[in-house]
Design a protein around this motif. Structure first.
Motif, PDB file in Angstrom:
ATOM      1  N   UNK A 132     -51.970  -2.518  12.299  1.00 43.99           N
ATOM      2  CA  UNK A 132     -51.015  -2.559  13.406  1.00 43.99           C
ATOM      3  C   UNK A 132     -50.367  -3.937  13.565  1.00 43.99           C
ATOM      4  N   UNK A 133     -50.438  -4.766  12.507  1.00 39.74           N
ATOM      5  CA  UNK A 133     -49.907  -6.132  12.608  1.00 39.74           C
ATOM      6  C   UNK A 133     -48.394  -6.215  12.451  1.00 39.74           C
ATOM      7  N   UNK A 134     -47.728  -5.078  12.203  1.00 38.29           N
ATOM      8  CA  UNK A 134     -46.278  -5.074  12.052  1.00 38.29           C
ATOM      9  C   UNK A 134     -45.810  -5.347  10.633  1.00 38.29           C
ATOM     10  N   UNK A 135     -46.706  -5.737   9.751  1.00 38.94           N
ATOM     11  CA  UNK A 135     -46.354  -6.029   8.363  1.00 38.94           C
ATOM     12  C   UNK A 135     -46.695  -4.876   7.425  1.00 38.94           C
ATOM     13  N   UNK A 136     -47.802  -4.210   7.676  1.00 42.24           N
ATOM     14  CA  UNK A 136     -48.292  -3.161   6.776  1.00 42.24           C
ATOM     15  C   UNK A 136     -47.435  -1.906   6.895  1.00 42.24           C
ATOM     16  N   UNK A 137     -46.880  -1.470   5.741  1.00 45.95           N
ATOM     17  CA  UNK A 137     -46.085  -0.242   5.704  1.00 45.95           C
ATOM     18  C   UNK A 137     -46.786   0.876   4.931  1.00 45.95           C
ATOM     19  N   UNK A 138     -47.701   0.488   4.022  1.00 45.97           N
ATOM     20  CA  UNK A 138     -48.426   1.487   3.239  1.00 45.97           C
ATOM     21  C   UNK A 138     -49.876   1.061   3.079  1.00 45.97           C
ATOM     22  N   UNK A 139     -50.780   2.025   3.257  1.00 48.79           N
ATOM     23  CA  UNK A 139     -52.204   1.792   3.040  1.00 48.79           C
ATOM     24  C   UNK A 139     -52.609   2.608   1.816  1.00 48.79           C
TER      25      UNK A 139
END
Length: 198
Positions: A132-139
């Motif tokens: 939820x840091x605003x940077x992660x788009x794909x896990x």
């Protein structure tokens, strides 16, 4: 003949290592005491230092001596990609394959209710916060293909799907250089199911 209490304690202490039973622990203890005092002292010193200085990285949960590890501080990594692995050894394998340039999160285990390992024990709260840091788009879920690893991947997938994050899973299939006649039927079936267009 009774064994010295300090020797018994050493043997019992060595048994905490995975795969080390009473006989192996006894052989190790005798070897260190009889043939390798320098090795025993180096082992004791290294273990004491590691216990005092090694901690979990605040971002990826891997082992480090810093608050944030070198990999997480790297400007060359893709911060939009987050690969979830079970253990530090899995992270090392990913890095040795030179196939991934994103960030990581190390669970330090996998869900296993029978062993008392639930979401709290594998730091899913920290993983959720990280995504939820605003940077992660794909896990990218890179847990092992064991029953527990699959359950862990499914649980994390469901958890993150609710948050609107793209979730992918590493593929299964034939090993590079493998021959069909030597592959088990389960692996072959999975390779056929996960085939891709060329």
């Amino acid at each position: 003949m009774k064994t010295a209490a300090s020797l018994e304690d050493l043997i019992e202490s060595l048994r905490c290592l995975p795969g080390v039973g009473p006989r192996s622990a006894q052989r190790m203890a005798y070897h260190l005491l009889q043939r390798d005092h320098a090795g025993a002292q180096r082992l004791a010193k290294s273990l004491a230092y590691a216990l005092q200085h090694i901690r979990h990285c605040e971002k990826c949960n891997n082992f480090t001596e810093e608050i944030v590890c070198e990999l997480c501080r790297s400007q060359r990594r893709d911060a939009a990609l987050l690969c979830v692995v079970e253990m530090p050894a899995d992270l090392l394998m990913m890095e040795q394959a030179h196939c991934y340039k994103g960030m990581y999160f190390v669970l330090m285990g996998r869900l296993s209710p029978l062993d008392g390992v639930g979401p709290r024990e594998i730091h899913l709260d920290r993983l959720l916060k990280r995504t939820q840091d605003g940077l992660v788009r794909e896990v990218v879920l890179a847990t092992n293909f064991t029953v527990e690893g699959e359950a862990t991947a499914h649980y994390i997938g469901e958890l993150l799907h609710e948050k609107g994050i793209k979730i992918t899973r590493i593929a299964r299939g034939l090993p590079v250089g493998g021959e069909l006649e030597h592959v088990d039927s389960g692996t072959l079936a999975q390779a056929v199911l996960e085939r891709r267009e060329i």
